[in-house]
Write a protein that holds these residues in place. Structure first.
Motif, PDB file in Angstrom:
ATOM      1  N   GLY A  19       0.967  -1.171   0.116  1.00  0.00           N
ATOM      2  CA  GLY A  19       0.009  -0.072  -0.022  1.00  0.00           C
ATOM      3  C   GLY A  19       0.873   1.101  -0.254  1.00  0.00           C
ATOM      4  N   LYS A  20       2.121   1.177  -0.652  1.00  0.00           N
ATOM      5  CA  LYS A  20       2.779   2.462  -0.292  1.00  0.00           C
ATOM      6  C   LYS A  20       2.933   3.184  -1.631  1.00  0.00           C
ATOM      7  N   ALA A  21       1.959   2.755  -2.551  1.00  0.00           N
ATOM      8  CA  ALA A  21       1.945   3.822  -3.947  1.00  0.00           C
ATOM      9  C   ALA A  21       0.574   3.871  -4.439  1.00  0.00           C
ATOM     10  N   LYS A  22       0.516   5.128  -5.116  1.00  0.00           N
ATOM     11  CA  LYS A  22      -0.948   5.255  -5.792  1.00  0.00           C
ATOM     12  C   LYS A  22      -0.671   4.942  -7.178  1.00  0.00           C
ATOM     13  N   PHE A  23      -1.339   4.078  -7.944  1.00  0.00           N
ATOM     14  CA  PHE A  23      -1.230   3.619  -9.243  1.00  0.00           C
ATOM     15  C   PHE A  23      -2.082   4.411 -10.254  1.00  0.00           C
ATOM     16  N   MET A  24      -1.326   4.897 -11.286  1.00  0.00           N
ATOM     17  CA  MET A  24      -2.194   6.049 -11.957  1.00  0.00           C
ATOM     18  C   MET A  24      -2.292   5.481 -13.446  1.00  0.00           C
ATOM     19  N   ASP A  25      -3.649   5.137 -13.775  1.00  0.00           N
ATOM     20  CA  ASP A  25      -3.728   4.595 -15.196  1.00  0.00           C
ATOM     21  C   ASP A  25      -3.944   5.485 -16.173  1.00  0.00           C
ATOM     22  N   LEU A  26      -2.780   5.744 -17.471  1.00  0.00           N
ATOM     23  CA  LEU A  26      -3.055   6.757 -18.198  1.00  0.00           C
ATOM     24  C   LEU A  26      -3.685   6.376 -19.367  1.00  0.00           C
ATOM     25  N   GLU A  39      -0.679  16.751 -17.581  1.00  0.00           N
ATOM     26  CA  GLU A  39      -0.323  18.371 -17.152  1.00  0.00           C
ATOM     27  C   GLU A  39      -1.341  19.328 -16.484  1.00  0.00           C
ATOM     28  N   PHE A  40      -2.367  19.137 -17.037  1.00  0.00           N
ATOM     29  CA  PHE A  40      -3.496  19.881 -16.529  1.00  0.00           C
ATOM     30  C   PHE A  40      -3.972  19.516 -15.127  1.00  0.00           C
ATOM     31  N   TRP A  41      -3.782  18.260 -14.899  1.00  0.00           N
ATOM     32  CA  TRP A  41      -4.475  17.716 -13.589  1.00  0.00           C
ATOM     33  C   TRP A  41      -3.172  17.925 -12.344  1.00  0.00           C
ATOM     34  N   VAL A  42      -2.160  17.620 -12.859  1.00  0.00           N
ATOM     35  CA  VAL A  42      -0.875  17.923 -12.154  1.00  0.00           C
ATOM     36  C   VAL A  42      -0.633  19.391 -11.515  1.00  0.00           C
ATOM     37  N   ASP A  43      -0.592  20.343 -12.401  1.00  0.00           N
ATOM     38  CA  ASP A  43      -0.194  21.667 -12.249  1.00  0.00           C
ATOM     39  C   ASP A  43      -1.472  22.427 -11.057  1.00  0.00           C
ATOM     40  N   GLN A  44      -1.118  22.796 -10.184  1.00  0.00           N
ATOM     41  CA  GLN A  44      -1.908  23.318  -8.968  1.00  0.00           C
ATOM     42  C   GLN A  44      -2.695  24.505  -9.458  1.00  0.00           C
ATOM     43  N   GLU A  45      -2.059  25.229 -10.509  1.00  0.00           N
ATOM     44  CA  GLU A  45      -2.569  26.581 -11.154  1.00  0.00           C
ATOM     45  C   GLU A  45      -3.589  26.245 -12.054  1.00  0.00           C
ATOM     46  N   SER A  46      -3.791  25.202 -12.703  1.00  0.00           N
ATOM     47  CA  SER A  46      -4.408  24.833 -13.525  1.00  0.00           C
ATOM     48  C   SER A  46      -5.905  24.655 -13.121  1.00  0.00           C
ATOM     49  N   PRO A  47      -6.900  25.374 -13.772  1.00  0.00           N
ATOM     50  CA  PRO A  47      -8.480  25.144 -13.427  1.00  0.00           C
ATOM     51  C   PRO A  47      -8.939  23.714 -13.414  1.00  0.00           C
ATOM     52  N   TYR A  48      -8.197  22.608 -13.953  1.00  0.00           N
ATOM     53  CA  TYR A  48      -8.140  21.233 -13.890  1.00  0.00           C
ATOM     54  C   TYR A  48      -7.652  20.488 -12.996  1.00  0.00           C
ATOM     55  N   HIS A  49      -6.750  21.355 -12.036  1.00  0.00           N
ATOM     56  CA  HIS A  49      -6.098  20.496 -11.037  1.00  0.00           C
ATOM     57  C   HIS A  49      -6.932  19.596 -10.382  1.00  0.00           C
ATOM     58  N   ILE A  85      -5.738  15.020  -5.913  1.00  0.00           N
ATOM     59  CA  ILE A  85      -4.736  13.825  -5.785  1.00  0.00           C
ATOM     60  C   ILE A  85      -3.229  14.001  -5.894  1.00  0.00           C
ATOM     61  N   PHE A  86      -2.958  15.053  -6.773  1.00  0.00           N
ATOM     62  CA  PHE A  86      -1.664  15.375  -7.329  1.00  0.00           C
ATOM     63  C   PHE A  86      -0.999  16.248  -6.300  1.00  0.00           C
ATOM     64  N   SER A  87      -1.950  16.423  -5.323  1.00  0.00           N
ATOM     65  CA  SER A  87      -1.257  17.733  -4.223  1.00  0.00           C
ATOM     66  C   SER A  87      -1.196  16.668  -2.703  1.00  0.00           C
ATOM     67  N   GLU A  88      -1.409  15.325  -2.921  1.00  0.00           N
ATOM     68  CA  GLU A  88      -1.366  14.321  -1.590  1.00  0.00           C
ATOM     69  C   GLU A  88      -0.064  13.933  -1.870  1.00  0.00           C
ATOM     70  N   GLN A 145       7.602  14.541 -13.582  1.00  0.00           N
ATOM     71  CA  GLN A 145       8.782  14.719 -12.682  1.00  0.00           C
ATOM     72  C   GLN A 145       9.335  16.112 -13.017  1.00  0.00           C
ATOM     73  N   MET A 146       9.255  16.472 -14.092  1.00  0.00           N
ATOM     74  CA  MET A 146       9.895  17.727 -14.550  1.00  0.00           C
ATOM     75  C   MET A 146       8.792  18.855 -14.032  1.00  0.00           C
ATOM     76  N   MET A 147       7.507  18.488 -13.685  1.00  0.00           N
ATOM     77  CA  MET A 147       6.470  19.437 -13.118  1.00  0.00           C
ATOM     78  C   MET A 147       6.415  19.488 -11.590  1.00  0.00           C
ATOM     79  N   GLY A 148       7.675  18.730 -11.142  1.00  0.00           N
ATOM     80  CA  GLY A 148       7.641  18.746  -9.645  1.00  0.00           C
ATOM     81  C   GLY A 148       7.081  17.588  -8.829  1.00  0.00           C
ATOM     82  N   LEU A 149       6.555  16.683  -9.652  1.00  0.00           N
ATOM     83  CA  LEU A 149       5.618  15.586  -9.006  1.00  0.00           C
ATOM     84  C   LEU A 149       6.731  14.668  -8.318  1.00  0.00           C
ATOM     85  N   SER A 150       6.734  14.323  -7.123  1.00  0.00           N
ATOM     86  CA  SER A 150       7.932  13.401  -6.766  1.00  0.00           C
ATOM     87  C   SER A 150       7.128  12.744  -5.478  1.00  0.00           C
ATOM     88  N   PRO A 151       7.633  11.466  -5.217  1.00  0.00           N
ATOM     89  CA  PRO A 151       8.428  10.433  -6.124  1.00  0.00           C
ATOM     90  C   PRO A 151       7.396  10.014  -7.099  1.00  0.00           C
TER      91      PRO A 151
END
Length: 132
Positions: A33-40, A64-74, A77-80, A102-108
């Protein structure tokens, strides 16, 4: 017109800079239970083939739109604080998505080598598949 760089080169470059998990490594994270799996994958792929149990659907075109906190589509889950493991059908889209996130700052963040196909071949947990 010849392209300057093709998809193979893009994938090769991405693989140098990202974490790629073998199915066994991803399965260990899954079981713990140590990861959140993201289906693209596209919704039609998910409906046809199922999905990794408990995964979150993030269509590749919206990443890109869901990851970016400044996006209206954020998407919150990507801030958790998760270890995000991306996957697609065969590992190509997820490699490029991992690099982008990763380039957008999502880590790990990481992706599964061979994608859902490899996960399924190893008979790992899936939901939503209805054998015909």
């Amino acid at each position: 017109m010849k392209t300057k760089i093709g998809y193979k080169q893009l994938l090769k470059e991405a693989e140098k800079n990202i974490t790629t998990l073998e199915v066994e490594e991803a399965l260990a994270l899954f079981k713990e239970g140590k990861a959140k799996f993201m289906d693209l994958r596209d919704i039609r792929e998910i409906e046809r083939d199922g999905y990794i149990s408990g995964s979150f659907h993030c269509p590749r075109g919206m990443l890109e739109f869901w990851v970016d906190q400044e996006s209206p589509y954020h998407k919150p889950i990507f801030s958790e604080p998760h270890y995000f493991v991306f996957y697609c059908a065969g590992g190509w889209r997820s490699a490029l998505a991992t690099q982008t996130a990763q380039m957008m700052g999502l880590s790990p963040v990481a992706h599964i080598r061979g994608g859902f196909r490899a996960w399924r071949e190893k008979e790992c947990p899936i939901d939503g598949y209805k054998q015909k």
